[in-house]
Write a protein that holds these residues in place. Structure first.
Motif, PDB file in Angstrom:
ATOM      1  N   PRO A  56       1.196  -8.750   5.560  1.00 39.29           N
ATOM      2  CA  PRO A  56       0.144  -7.771   5.797  1.00 39.29           C
ATOM      3  C   PRO A  56      -0.708  -7.481   4.568  1.00 39.29           C
ATOM      4  O   PRO A  56      -1.902  -7.197   4.677  1.00 39.29           O
ATOM      5  N   THR A  57      -0.099  -7.575   3.350  1.00 42.15           N
ATOM      6  CA  THR A  57      -0.872  -7.333   2.132  1.00 42.15           C
ATOM      7  C   THR A  57      -1.930  -8.409   1.947  1.00 42.15           C
ATOM      8  O   THR A  57      -3.096  -8.116   1.629  1.00 42.15           O
ATOM      9  N   VAL A  58      -1.564  -9.678   2.146  1.00 41.70           N
ATOM     10  CA  VAL A  58      -2.541 -10.756   2.047  1.00 41.70           C
ATOM     11  C   VAL A  58      -3.619 -10.588   3.111  1.00 41.70           C
ATOM     12  O   VAL A  58      -4.806 -10.791   2.863  1.00 41.70           O
ATOM     13  N   SER A  59      -3.197 -10.165   4.313  1.00 41.60           N
ATOM     14  CA  SER A  59      -4.153  -9.933   5.393  1.00 41.60           C
ATOM     15  C   SER A  59      -5.184  -8.886   4.998  1.00 41.60           C
ATOM     16  O   SER A  59      -6.379  -9.035   5.259  1.00 41.60           O
ATOM     17  N   LYS A  60      -4.705  -7.810   4.366  1.00 45.51           N
ATOM     18  CA  LYS A  60      -5.633  -6.761   3.925  1.00 45.51           C
ATOM     19  C   LYS A  60      -6.649  -7.305   2.921  1.00 45.51           C
ATOM     20  O   LYS A  60      -7.836  -6.972   2.970  1.00 45.51           O
ATOM     21  N   VAL A  61      -6.188  -8.132   1.983  1.00 44.05           N
ATOM     22  CA  VAL A  61      -7.094  -8.706   0.990  1.00 44.05           C
ATOM     23  C   VAL A  61      -8.125  -9.605   1.669  1.00 44.05           C
ATOM     24  O   VAL A  61      -9.331  -9.510   1.400  1.00 44.05           O
ATOM     25  N   VAL A  68      -4.367  -1.749  -1.164  1.00 41.63           N
ATOM     26  CA  VAL A  68      -3.789  -2.776  -2.030  1.00 41.63           C
ATOM     27  C   VAL A  68      -4.180  -2.448  -3.468  1.00 41.63           C
ATOM     28  O   VAL A  68      -5.347  -2.176  -3.747  1.00 41.63           O
ATOM     29  N   SER A  69      -3.222  -2.468  -4.372  1.00 48.74           N
ATOM     30  CA  SER A  69      -3.515  -2.150  -5.770  1.00 48.74           C
ATOM     31  C   SER A  69      -4.443  -3.204  -6.373  1.00 48.74           C
ATOM     32  O   SER A  69      -4.508  -4.349  -5.901  1.00 48.74           O
ATOM     33  N   THR A  72      -2.562  -6.371  -7.556  1.00 45.71           N
ATOM     34  CA  THR A  72      -2.119  -7.214  -6.443  1.00 45.71           C
ATOM     35  C   THR A  72      -3.299  -7.926  -5.809  1.00 45.71           C
ATOM     36  O   THR A  72      -3.241  -9.121  -5.497  1.00 45.71           O
ATOM     37  N   ARG A  73      -4.391  -7.196  -5.608  1.00 42.42           N
ATOM     38  CA  ARG A  73      -5.590  -7.805  -5.009  1.00 42.42           C
ATOM     39  C   ARG A  73      -6.082  -8.964  -5.866  1.00 42.42           C
ATOM     40  O   ARG A  73      -6.434 -10.043  -5.357  1.00 42.42           O
ATOM     41  N   ALA A  74      -6.103  -8.758  -7.194  1.00 37.53           N
ATOM     42  CA  ALA A  74      -6.586  -9.806  -8.091  1.00 37.53           C
ATOM     43  C   ALA A  74      -5.679 -11.035  -8.029  1.00 37.53           C
ATOM     44  O   ALA A  74      -6.163 -12.183  -8.034  1.00 37.53           O
ATOM     45  N   ARG A  75      -4.359 -10.817  -7.943  1.00 34.87           N
ATOM     46  CA  ARG A  75      -3.417 -11.930  -7.880  1.00 34.87           C
ATOM     47  C   ARG A  75      -3.601 -12.731  -6.588  1.00 34.87           C
ATOM     48  O   ARG A  75      -3.618 -13.965  -6.616  1.00 34.87           O
ATOM     49  N   VAL A  76      -3.763 -12.024  -5.467  1.00 35.98           N
ATOM     50  CA  VAL A  76      -3.951 -12.709  -4.194  1.00 35.98           C
ATOM     51  C   VAL A  76      -5.284 -13.443  -4.158  1.00 35.98           C
ATOM     52  O   VAL A  76      -5.372 -14.606  -3.723  1.00 35.98           O
TER      53      VAL A  76
END
Length: 368
Positions: A56-61, A68-69, A72-76
């Motif tokens: 779900p975190t990747v989905s949000k990005v 998403v912090s 984390t967003r930058a890493r994804v």
């Protein structure tokens, strides 16, 4: 068409299979590593595993969602850019809404289907009704759903984390209808104002003059039933009446369970003069128990239900009940699911539709 398969509950969003772009603008720092490590076609789960985050975190990005912090967003996003990932087009989903029940056997389901079909006709979308069963199963029911790639899924009452991630990974949006447990904040759902419905029903009985008002609640742990019970307790306190655990019974949401619960209440040395049931089927069971005990409704016992199924207007006497707008809820849930299916931003993730009290002939002031 009905099928059987698994069960449970939680949350989710959309987005799914991503493929390696042939002409990615930004390649990885080490092209040989990209070729060595990345499969030719990967899922969103692969991206999540590589980034050390949830699906779900990747989905949000990928969808530009909040929650998403920055790190984390930058890493994804770095992984997305490195491998040239892109979201799949939604055109490969079928023009069908899949309506999933855990149990498809009573009038409650009919009202939901009616609302879903009303919206589907307007949008010229097909409806497939599935029954997955109440308990966990090894049967690949959700695999079948995912392979059909419906436009969206409307799941009644439950949706497990595993089921959510399966749908998310394939870019299939979903909505939970009348959830029975607390959902994470980002899960789309449509429900009813259960707490205020329970409060309104109990207040009605208190205003008629009843002082010993029992409640047949639903199974412990079900969100909607717990809210109705809390509303009941709140109305008793507001009326200056005690909350007596002796006259609060938990039972299944069926006529037989309601009858068994009512028998135990009516057998008490000081029986209640009114019973509020968590749903209409339980209330019909109260009618049966009252007849067996030689009690007349409403002369000897007032009864209130919850749902306002069409049949309760025809029983003798017609049932006073909390109107839960099931068809309207289904309309709203289907509109929300189709909005997500089009890839559009929903005006709100969660929606609760108001309940109202329908007063009929099953309630009256107590004798004496």
């Amino acid at each position: 068409m009905t099928r059987r398969g698994p069960t449970a509950l939680t949350s989710g969003w959309m987005i799914g299979k991503v493929t390696l772009a042939d002409n990615a603008a930004d390649g990885p720092a080490d092209p040989d590593r990209k070729e060595r490590d990345a499969p030719k076609s990967v899922t969103i789960a692969y991206i999540a595993e590589s980034a050390g985050v949830s699906v779900p975190t990747v989905s949000k990005v990928l969808n530009g969602k909040s929650g998403v912090s920055a790190d984390t967003r930058a890493r994804v996003e770095e992984l997305i850019n490195r491998y040239g990932y892109r979201k799949p087009a939604g055109s490969n989903r079928s023009n069908v809404i899949e309506l999933v029940f855990r149990e498809l056997k009573d009038m409650w389901a009919v009202e939901i289907i009616r609302g879903v079909e009303r919206v589907a006709r307007q949008h010229r979308v097909g409806v497939m009704v599935s029954e997955f069963g109440l308990h966990e199963s090894k049967a690949p029911a959700w695999d079948d759903t995912v392979s059909r790639r419906p436009n969206c899924v409307l799941s009644v009452a439950q949706l497990s984390e595993a089921e959510r991630e399966q749908l998310t990974a394939k870019g299939i949006p979903f909505v939970v209808f009348d959830p029975i447990v607390e959902l994470p904040d980002d899960v789309p759902y449509v429900g009813a104002t259960n707490w205020s419905g329970g409060r309104t029903a109990t207040r009605h009985l208190a205003e008629l003059g009843h002082r010993r008002i029992a409640m047949i609640s639903g199974p412990e742990g079900q969100l909607c039933c717990a809210a109705r019970l809390d509303g009941y307790r709140s109305a008793l306190r507001a009326a200056g009446l005690p909350v007596d655990p002796e006259i609060i019974v938990h039972a299944g949401l069926t006529r037989d369970d309601g009858c068994a619960a009512a028998r135990s209440l009516l057998a008490l040395p000081e029986r209640p003069t009114a019973i509020f049931a968590a749903n209409d089927l339980q209330a019909l069971g109260v009618y049966q128990a009252a007849r067996e005990a030689g009690l007349r409704i409403p002369d000897d016992l007032s009864v209130v239900g919850f749902d306002d199924l069409p049949v309760v207007a025809w029983v003798d006497p017609p049932l006073t009940t909390v109107h839960q707008p099931l068809t309207e809820m289904a309309v709203a849930a289907t509109e929300l699911a189709l909005t997500l299916g089009r890839g559009e931003e929903a005006p709100q993730v969660g929606l609760e539709i108001a309940t109202t009290l329908t007063v009929r002939a099953s309630t009256a002031p107590p004798k004496g």
